[in-house]
Design a protein around this motif. Sequence first.
Motif, short mmCIF file in Angstrom:
data_model
loop_
_atom_site.label_atom_id
_atom_site.label_comp_id
_atom_site.label_asym_id
_atom_site.label_seq_id
_atom_site.Cartn_x
_atom_site.Cartn_y
_atom_site.Cartn_z
N ASP A 1 0.75 -1.07 -0.02
CA ASP A 1 0.20 0.01 -0.25
C ASP A 1 0.67 0.63 -0.02
O ASP A 1 0.41 1.99 -0.65
CB ASP A 1 -1.32 -0.17 1.10
CG ASP A 1 -1.60 -1.49 1.04
OD1 ASP A 1 -3.18 -0.81 1.30
OD2 ASP A 1 -1.28 -2.05 1.21
N THR B 1 -10.92 0.01 1.00
CA THR B 1 -10.03 -0.74 -0.12
C THR B 1 -10.51 -1.34 -1.41
O THR B 1 -11.89 -1.75 -1.42
CB THR B 1 -9.26 -1.96 0.93
OG1 THR B 1 -9.87 -2.65 0.74
CG2 THR B 1 -8.65 -1.70 1.97
N SER C 1 -5.57 -0.10 -0.14
CA SER C 1 -6.29 1.34 0.12
C SER C 1 -6.57 2.04 -0.72
O SER C 1 -5.63 2.05 -2.38
CB SER C 1 -5.65 1.88 1.21
OG SER C 1 -4.57 2.11 0.52
N LYS C 2 -7.60 2.61 -1.17
CA LYS C 2 -8.29 3.66 -2.48
C LYS C 2 -7.84 5.52 -2.06
O LYS C 2 -7.96 5.63 -2.76
CB LYS C 2 -9.46 3.93 -1.99
CG LYS C 2 -10.43 2.40 -2.58
CD LYS C 2 -11.64 2.51 -2.21
CE LYS C 2 -12.85 0.75 -2.74
NZ LYS C 2 -13.94 1.41 -2.64
N ASN D 1 -11.59 -3.26 4.90
CA ASN D 1 -12.22 -4.34 3.94
C ASN D 1 -13.83 -4.17 3.92
O ASN D 1 -14.90 -4.32 3.36
CB ASN D 1 -11.84 -5.76 4.11
CG ASN D 1 -10.53 -5.57 2.79
OD1 ASN D 1 -10.61 -5.04 2.73
ND2 ASN D 1 -10.35 -7.21 3.06
N ARG E 1 -6.84 -4.67 8.49
CA ARG E 1 -6.96 -4.41 7.07
C ARG E 1 -8.87 -5.30 6.56
O ARG E 1 -9.53 -4.59 5.93
CB ARG E 1 -5.96 -5.50 6.12
CG ARG E 1 -6.09 -5.54 4.17
CD ARG E 1 -5.44 -6.29 3.86
NE ARG E 1 -4.42 -5.97 3.67
CZ ARG E 1 -3.63 -4.81 3.50
NH1 ARG E 1 -4.28 -4.52 2.35
NH2 ARG E 1 -2.22 -4.23 3.39
#
Length: 440
Positions: free
Chosen positions: A176, A253, A260-261, A248, A244
């Motif tokens: 990430d 993510t 991750s976005k 989610n 994580r």
Amino acid sequence: MVDMERMNSDGGSSIRRRSLSLSSHRSHHTDNDVDCESASEAGDIGDRALPSRRFSESNSFHSENGSTVITNSSVRPLPQELSSTPPLSTDATVGSHDSKLEPPKDLPQLLDYVSCMAHLAVFGILGVLTRYLLQKLFGPGVANVTSNHTILYLDLPSNMIGSFLMGWFGVEFKKDISHVSEHLAIGITTGYLGSLTTFSGWNQKMLELSASGHWVISALGFLIGLSLVAVSIAFGVETAKGFRWLLNRLNLTSPENGISKINYKVNSYHCQMTAMVIFLVILGILWGVSGALVKAKFKHGGSAAELWFACMVGPIGVWIRWFLARLNGRGLGKKGLFQWIPFGTLIANVSAACVMAALSTIKNAVNTRDCDTVVAGIQFGVMGCLSTVSTFAAEFNAMRKTNEPWRAYVYAAITICVSFSLGILIYCIPYWTKGFEIDT
């Protein structure tokens, strides 16, 4: 005629079965080799991680009969029975004669190195400062948990915390962070966490206990220290996986790759140049402040002068370890023997432990205030940053999860036994023969 066709059919089936069996066998060994190579590269791969160098090493371009062909140096050769089959059409391989695979528009390779080394230096100095604060916090002056005379040596808290954080930022979330900036990922893992933890300081404290005759405490110090570090990184990985999972559940993510976005990336020339300038300025400020404080406190000696001198010279150890890390996963010789051993990390830890022991011998022999300040600063800065426990723990943890977990314990035994044995020759024997006193 029917018998002949049946024989040909049976023979062909037998050949195909044998070929498939052979291919499966080779694939199995190839998978194991890749698995072991990945484990030895779990902690760091040095400048091979840089975008400019990775692209230039992994891809080459040449033209055959007017067609563009792409080769990857990291691809292993195909088995002979597969490589003899007719090649695919270049149109199917490339897609179009007009399509071109161009390297990403990053910084030139020289500036890429400069930027990465600036990141390493800044995070390395921060790691030195954090290690010093943890020594003071858990040491005899405050919490009184750690000591130079017990199994719980002074650097144990920093080694445990650094290994725990490596489970987060060096194992679970490293991809990430790299998605945002490769240099940032290198700075945090190799620079900060690698400098926060130290193997040479751990080895030296066990040597000093052995020199004083406390052999049992020294042996237990290695066993307990290794166990606590292994538990720390395992706990870090598990808690990071839990976090994580929470991301989610909150849909933070990407479902495709689990990253991750965060859309921001330091991947343009302008962004990378800005980041390089910022870190060079920060490095200049840190060096300037450290130099001024060393000048003010050097004549009085003490831990403050040693700390700021360590901050000045610490980046040297980080840079050396980063360059040595390119040896991880490469093995010995052209055949790549013992590819599962991360030789870069091994050399860094063993050499730092040996130099640490030699400097302690010099410090005992000269025994002056100025010499003590310089030697202690080099030990805490250069040697503390050259050696690492967090990277060692990441490699150990990755090896334990392979099909041959015994390699993790062999790797740990080699690192500890070689460092300790050479340390006895360099430090303990002069200590016994000259009758030095250990500085506490």
